[in-house]
Design a protein around this motif. Structure first.
Motif, PDB file in Angstrom:
ATOM      1  N   GLY A 192     -60.199  21.536 -15.160  1.00  0.00           N
ATOM      2  CA  GLY A 192     -61.434  22.038 -14.557  1.00  0.00           C
ATOM      3  C   GLY A 192     -61.469  23.555 -14.529  1.00  0.00           C
ATOM      4  O   GLY A 192     -62.489  24.169 -14.848  1.00  0.00           O
ATOM      5  N   LEU A 193     -60.351  24.178 -14.175  1.00  0.00           N
ATOM      6  CA  LEU A 193     -60.276  25.638 -14.156  1.00  0.00           C
ATOM      7  C   LEU A 193     -60.459  26.213 -15.559  1.00  0.00           C
ATOM      8  O   LEU A 193     -61.162  27.208 -15.746  1.00  0.00           O
TER       9      LEU A 193
ATOM     10  N   VAL B  19     -55.810  17.575 -13.932  1.00  0.00           N
ATOM     11  CA  VAL B  19     -57.276  17.534 -13.871  1.00  0.00           C
ATOM     12  C   VAL B  19     -57.793  18.849 -13.294  1.00  0.00           C
ATOM     13  O   VAL B  19     -58.782  19.412 -13.773  1.00  0.00           O
ATOM     14  N   ARG B  20     -57.115  19.368 -12.274  1.00  0.00           N
ATOM     15  CA  ARG B  20     -57.507  20.633 -11.667  1.00  0.00           C
ATOM     16  C   ARG B  20     -57.378  21.773 -12.683  1.00  0.00           C
ATOM     17  O   ARG B  20     -58.267  22.630 -12.791  1.00  0.00           O
ATOM     18  N   GLN B  21     -56.289  21.785 -13.448  1.00  0.00           N
ATOM     19  CA  GLN B  21     -56.107  22.822 -14.472  1.00  0.00           C
ATOM     20  C   GLN B  21     -57.173  22.710 -15.559  1.00  0.00           C
ATOM     21  O   GLN B  21     -57.685  23.726 -16.041  1.00  0.00           O
TER      22      GLN B  21
ATOM     23  N   GLU C 198     -53.345  14.724 -10.720  1.00  0.00           N
ATOM     24  CA  GLU C 198     -54.391  15.559 -10.122  1.00  0.00           C
ATOM     25  C   GLU C 198     -54.255  17.023 -10.524  1.00  0.00           C
ATOM     26  O   GLU C 198     -55.247  17.711 -10.767  1.00  0.00           O
ATOM     27  N   SER C 199     -53.042  17.510 -10.627  1.00  0.00           N
ATOM     28  CA  SER C 199     -52.842  18.918 -11.000  1.00  0.00           C
ATOM     29  C   SER C 199     -53.342  19.190 -12.415  1.00  0.00           C
ATOM     30  O   SER C 199     -53.904  20.256 -12.679  1.00  0.00           O
TER      31      SER C 199
END
Length: 67
Positions: free
Chosen positions: A45-46, A41-43, A38-39
């Motif tokens: 996205g950012l 994917v979050r990075q 998840e981290s």
């Protein structure tokens, strides 16, 4: 407001073309995203958001104008 609608429409066109022309590629990309933590994917996205802001800034510097 018209610029926002224009931007949204362009995003919808590009997204729709991706699904219409390469649905199997989209499926493979989604499977690859599911495999990432998840981290990550979050990075990702950012990174995409920051890249989008840079592109918008660059376009305005070239005279595209927002308004």
């Amino acid at each position: 407001m018209s610029t926002l609608l224009l931007a949204l429409g362009l995003v919808m066109i590009i997204e729709g073309l991706a699904y219409a022309l390469a649905p199997s590629l989209i499926e493979r990309m989604l499977e690859a995203l599911r495999a990432l933590p998840e981290s990550a994917v979050r990075q990702l996205g950012l990174l995409i958001v920051v890249s989008g802001f840079i592109l918008v800034w660059f376009a305005t510097q070239l005279g595209a104008g927002l308004g």
